[in-house]
Design an enzyme around this catalytic site. Structure first.
Site, PDB file in Angstrom:
ATOM      1  N   ASP A  12      10.219   7.585  -8.798  1.00  0.00           N
ATOM      2  CA  ASP A  12      11.156   7.673  -7.672  1.00  0.00           C
ATOM      3  C   ASP A  12      12.373   8.538  -7.982  1.00  0.00           C
ATOM      4  OD1 ASP A  12       9.470   5.901  -6.310  1.00  0.00           O
ATOM      5  OD2 ASP A  12      10.451   4.195  -7.270  1.00  0.00           O
ATOM      6  N   GLY A  14      12.741  11.565  -7.024  1.00  0.00           N
ATOM      7  CA  GLY A  14      12.943  12.610  -6.000  1.00  0.00           C
ATOM      8  C   GLY A  14      11.985  13.774  -6.200  1.00  0.00           C
ATOM      9  N   LYS A  15      10.828  13.463  -6.810  1.00  0.00           N
ATOM     10  CA  LYS A  15       9.834  14.508  -7.070  1.00  0.00           C
ATOM     11  C   LYS A  15       9.332  15.138  -5.777  1.00  0.00           C
ATOM     12  CE  LYS A  15       7.301  11.506  -9.345  1.00  0.00           C
ATOM     13  NZ  LYS A  15       8.167  10.330  -9.436  1.00  0.00           N
ATOM     14  N   GLY A  16       9.165  14.313  -4.731  1.00  0.00           N
ATOM     15  CA  GLY A  16       8.638  14.821  -3.461  1.00  0.00           C
ATOM     16  C   GLY A  16       9.497  15.932  -2.903  1.00  0.00           C
ATOM     17  N   ASN A  37      -0.429   4.582  -5.585  1.00  0.00           N
ATOM     18  CA  ASN A  37       0.783   3.868  -6.028  1.00  0.00           C
ATOM     19  C   ASN A  37       2.025   4.748  -5.861  1.00  0.00           C
ATOM     20  OD1 ASN A  37      -0.245   5.577  -8.021  1.00  0.00           O
ATOM     21  ND2 ASN A  37       0.192   4.221  -9.736  1.00  0.00           N
ATOM     22  N   GLY A  39       4.709   7.317  -4.067  1.00  0.00           N
ATOM     23  CA  GLY A  39       5.293   7.445  -2.733  1.00  0.00           C
ATOM     24  C   GLY A  39       6.274   8.593  -2.772  1.00  0.00           C
ATOM     25  N   HIS A  40       5.844   9.763  -2.326  1.00  0.00           N
ATOM     26  CA  HIS A  40       6.698  10.949  -2.418  1.00  0.00           C
ATOM     27  C   HIS A  40       7.222  11.314  -1.038  1.00  0.00           C
ATOM     28  CE1 HIS A  40       4.569  12.111  -6.437  1.00  0.00           C
ATOM     29  NE2 HIS A  40       5.196  10.953  -6.466  1.00  0.00           N
ATOM     30  N   THR A 128       1.899  -2.097  -7.871  1.00  0.00           N
ATOM     31  CA  THR A 128       1.961  -1.805  -6.435  1.00  0.00           C
ATOM     32  C   THR A 128       0.787  -2.453  -5.695  1.00  0.00           C
ATOM     33  OG1 THR A 128       0.695   0.221  -6.739  1.00  0.00           O
ATOM     34  CG2 THR A 128       3.092   0.423  -6.837  1.00  0.00           C
ATOM     35  N   GLN A 223       4.758   9.013 -10.585  1.00  0.00           N
ATOM     36  CA  GLN A 223       5.445   8.050 -11.465  1.00  0.00           C
ATOM     37  C   GLN A 223       6.427   8.802 -12.392  1.00  0.00           C
ATOM     38  OE1 GLN A 223       1.614   7.506 -11.339  1.00  0.00           O
ATOM     39  NE2 GLN A 223       2.269   6.578  -9.438  1.00  0.00           N
ATOM     40  N   GLY A 301       7.929  -1.032  -0.281  1.00  0.00           N
ATOM     41  CA  GLY A 301       9.118  -1.540   0.393  1.00  0.00           C
ATOM     42  C   GLY A 301       9.991  -2.444  -0.470  1.00  0.00           C
ATOM     43  N   ARG A 302       9.582  -2.651  -1.734  1.00  0.00           N
ATOM     44  CA  ARG A 302      10.367  -3.539  -2.608  1.00  0.00           C
ATOM     45  C   ARG A 302      11.724  -2.917  -2.942  1.00  0.00           C
ATOM     46  NH1 ARG A 302       6.415  -4.261  -7.610  1.00  0.00           N
ATOM     47  NH2 ARG A 302       6.047  -2.080  -7.082  1.00  0.00           N
ATOM     48  N   LYS A 330      19.833  13.236  -6.186  1.00  0.00           N
ATOM     49  CA  LYS A 330      20.637  12.169  -5.565  1.00  0.00           C
ATOM     50  C   LYS A 330      22.037  12.027  -6.162  1.00  0.00           C
ATOM     51  CE  LYS A 330      18.178   8.771  -3.595  1.00  0.00           C
ATOM     52  NZ  LYS A 330      17.212   7.670  -3.324  1.00  0.00           N
ATOM     53  N   LEU A 331      22.628  13.131  -6.569  1.00  0.00           N
ATOM     54  CA  LEU A 331      23.983  13.057  -7.128  1.00  0.00           C
ATOM     55  C   LEU A 331      24.976  12.515  -6.089  1.00  0.00           C
ATOM     56  CD1 LEU A 331      25.733  13.785  -9.647  1.00  0.00           C
ATOM     57  CD2 LEU A 331      26.279  15.931  -8.496  1.00  0.00           C
TER      58      LEU A 331
HETATM   59  P1  IMO Z   1       6.308   7.679  -7.634  1.00  0.00           P
HETATM   60  O1  IMO Z   1       5.260   8.729  -7.849  1.00  0.00           O
HETATM   61  C1  IMO Z   1       8.029   3.966  -9.111  1.00  0.00           C
HETATM   62  C2  IMO Z   1       5.303   1.095 -11.000  1.00  0.00           C
HETATM   63  C3  IMO Z   1       5.066  -0.236 -10.313  1.00  0.00           C
HETATM   64  C4  IMO Z   1       4.874  -1.131 -11.513  1.00  0.00           C
HETATM   65  C5  IMO Z   1       4.111  -0.231 -12.481  1.00  0.00           C
HETATM   66  C6  IMO Z   1       2.612  -0.434 -12.463  1.00  0.00           C
HETATM   67  O2  IMO Z   1       6.676   7.449  -6.224  1.00  0.00           O
HETATM   68  O3  IMO Z   1       7.480   7.889  -8.535  1.00  0.00           O
HETATM   69  P2  IMO Z   1       0.706   0.286 -10.746  1.00  0.00           P
HETATM   70  O4  IMO Z   1       0.504  -0.076  -9.299  1.00  0.00           O
HETATM   71  O5  IMO Z   1       0.852   1.747 -10.974  1.00  0.00           O
HETATM   72  O6  IMO Z   1      -0.298  -0.346 -11.650  1.00  0.00           O
HETATM   73  O7  IMO Z   1       2.120  -0.395 -11.132  1.00  0.00           O
HETATM   74  O8  IMO Z   1       4.400   1.101 -12.088  1.00  0.00           O
HETATM   75  N1  IMO Z   1       5.032   2.294 -10.185  1.00  0.00           N
HETATM   76  C7  IMO Z   1       5.990   3.098  -9.675  1.00  0.00           C
HETATM   77  N2  IMO Z   1       7.338   2.982  -9.702  1.00  0.00           N
HETATM   78  N3  IMO Z   1       7.483   5.040  -8.545  1.00  0.00           N
HETATM   79  C8  IMO Z   1       6.124   5.189  -8.529  1.00  0.00           C
HETATM   80  O9  IMO Z   1       5.537   6.309  -8.085  1.00  0.00           O
HETATM   81  C9  IMO Z   1       5.315   4.167  -9.081  1.00  0.00           C
HETATM   82  N4  IMO Z   1       3.988   3.987  -9.212  1.00  0.00           N
HETATM   83  C10 IMO Z   1       3.826   2.847  -9.908  1.00  0.00           C
HETATM   84  O10 IMO Z   1       6.175  -0.614  -9.545  1.00  0.00           O
HETATM   85  O11 IMO Z   1       6.110  -1.422 -12.109  1.00  0.00           O
HETATM   86 MG    MG Z   2       8.256   7.028  -5.059  1.00  0.00          MG
END
Ligand code: IMO
Ligand code: MG
Length: 423
Positions: A12, A14-16, A37, A39-40, A128, A223, A301-302, A330-331
């Site tokens: 998360d 801000g890769k997207g 898993n 979310g971009h 997720t 991730q 949504g967590r 996100k500065l």
């Molecule tokens: P993006 O690409 C943030 C976290 C989950 C959990 C751990 C394992 O949007 O950055 P999983 O479902 O992969 O087996 O969960 O990894 N997790 C992420 N946290 N951004 C993500 O993706 C994530 N994808 C998995 O919250 O702690």
């Molecule tokens: Mg994400």
């Protein structure tokens, strides 16, 4: 130039947004690990798009998107994304999207097992729930079902039968669940296969051919480095190699073809799910930054846990990730803060750790050593030149750069496409 974008923290970052910007200048964008898993988020004008499996460049006309062999694909989730885009006027044709013939498929039993395993665990990972871990586990135990298997009804039937033979026993005996019907899964998945068939090809050949033809590629990491199965805060990680090493095994593009590695780094730190987080805020700051930064998971949504910038993490990520440049994201979320802390090291039992410690006891109990800097206390969202940023903001960026030892080339100061400063 072939560029990789990876996350340097716990996802998360801000890769997207970064991918959306960089994809303008390349021909092909590739996802190489993870699955739905991820979310971009990409914001274009008043429209917001969240991508889980499709590369974030899918919004750009004339660009090719590839889902590489290292990705685990939930066909239901992928088709939902494709259909969702069509409803918004974006057509994902077979010219635009290519799916690796040897990518692995997330099955219904993977999703269920993900949830059941979590429920049984005393120390939950906080996954997720998308079946990612169980699908990668099947890949490694050699009972996975690949895209190519799905496209051949005889092979698919055979592999599914074999899987259910074992898995249904396991579901019944360990979890007291009734198990899965072969016919239901077979019918559902052969339906998906029919729809996905036009997209499926040997993407390793396609990508290497494109490189030979001087096309430029952007690799979109999912991730973050500390969710990496080898280098992350194991076992509170995801099940793939999120560091740059994942590119080559997850796409079939050799390491010698990678020209630049850019890391997305949030100006503070967040983490969703369980696991150690040395610079985590107290409740008050946590709420403040979560609200300002809209830190809620775009997949589940967590609420995301929030904390100060941790240079111990990024330094380590930069080593195993070979970062050439950083993009600070996100500065603007820190705009109102009177003072800002940066973690320079950890302390535990009288010892100072400048390098990330893998000992679980240490990471869980280490106290961050902070350096405090004054905040800029003014909105910076409309600034487009580095030198026009308030001095305190420039100092903060320079401090991060000094602590990590990698040049900061981009600074994002808002969610819209153009809210970025190139240095
Ligand atoms: P993006 O690409 C943030 C976290 C989950 C959990 C751990 C394992 O949007 O950055 P999983 O479902 O992969 O087996 O969960 O990894 N997790 C992420 N946290 N951004 C993500 O993706 C994530 N994808 C998995 O919250 O702690
Ligand atoms: Mg994400």
């Amino acid at each position: 130039m072939n560029i990789v974008v990876v996350g340097a923290q716990w996802g998360d970052e801000g890769k997207g947004k970064l991918i959306d910007i960089l994809s303008k200048d390349v021909d092909i964008t590739v996802r190489y690990q993870g699955g739905s898993n991820a979310g971009h988020t990409v914001i274009v004008g008043s429209e917001q798009y969240v991508f889980h499996l499709l590369p974030s460049a899918v919004l750009r006309d004339g660009k090719v998107c590839v889902i590489g062999n290292g990705v685990v694909i939930d066909p239901k989730a992928l088709l939902e994304e494709i259909d969702g885009l069509r409803k918004r006027g974006i057509n994902v044709s077979a010219d635009k999207l290519k799916i690796a013939v040897n990518s692995h498929v997330v099955m219904p039993y993977h999703r269920i097992l993900d949830g059941l395993r979590e429920r049984m665990r005393e120390h939950k990972i906080g996954t997720t729930g998308r079946g990612i871990g169980p699908c990668y586990a099947d890949k490694v135990t050699r009972c996975g079902i690949r895209m190519v298997d799905l496209l051949n009804p005889r092979v698919f039937a055979d592999k599914l039968k074999d899987n259910l033979h074992e898995k249904n026993e396991y579901f019944k005996k360990v979890f007291n669940q009734k198990g899965f019907s072969f016919d239901e899964i077979y019918d559902e998945y052969t339906g998906y296969a029919k729809r996905l068939k036009p997209y499926v090809c040997d993407t390793a050949l396609y990508l290497n051919g494109a490189i030979a033809a001087k096309k430029e590629i952007l690799f979109e990491g999912a991730q973050g480095s500390f969710l990496d199965i080898d280098f992350g805060t194991y076992p509170y990680v995801t099940s793939s190699n999120t560091i740059v090493g994942g590119v080559t095994s997850g796409s079939g593009v050799p390491p010698t073809r990678i020209d630049k590695i850019i890391a997305a780094v949030k100006a503070y730190t967040t983490r969703v799910g369980e696991g150690p987080f040395p610079t985590e805020f107290d409740v008050r700051m946590d709420n403040e930054i979560r609200t300002k930064g809209k830190e809620f998971g775009s997949t589940t949504g967590r609420a995301r846990r929030c904390g100060w910038f941790d240079s111990v993490l990024i330094r380590y990520a930069a080593v195993v990730g070979g970062f050439d440049e950083l993009a600070i994201m996100k500065l603007d979320v820190l705009d109102e803060l009177k003072s800002i802390q940066l973690c320079t090291a950890y302390r535990y039992k009288g010892k100072t750790f400048k390098d990330f410690p893998h000992d679980y006891e240490v990471v869980c109990n280490a106290k961050p050593v902070y350096e405090e800097m004054p905040g800029w206390q003014q909105p910076i969202g409309n600034i487009r030149e580095f030198k026009k940023l308030p001095r305190e903001a420039r100092d903060y960026i320079n401090k991060m750069e000094e602590l990590v030892g990698v040049p900061i080339k981009y600074v994002s100061i808002g969610s819209e496409r153009d809210a970025i400063i190139m240095r």
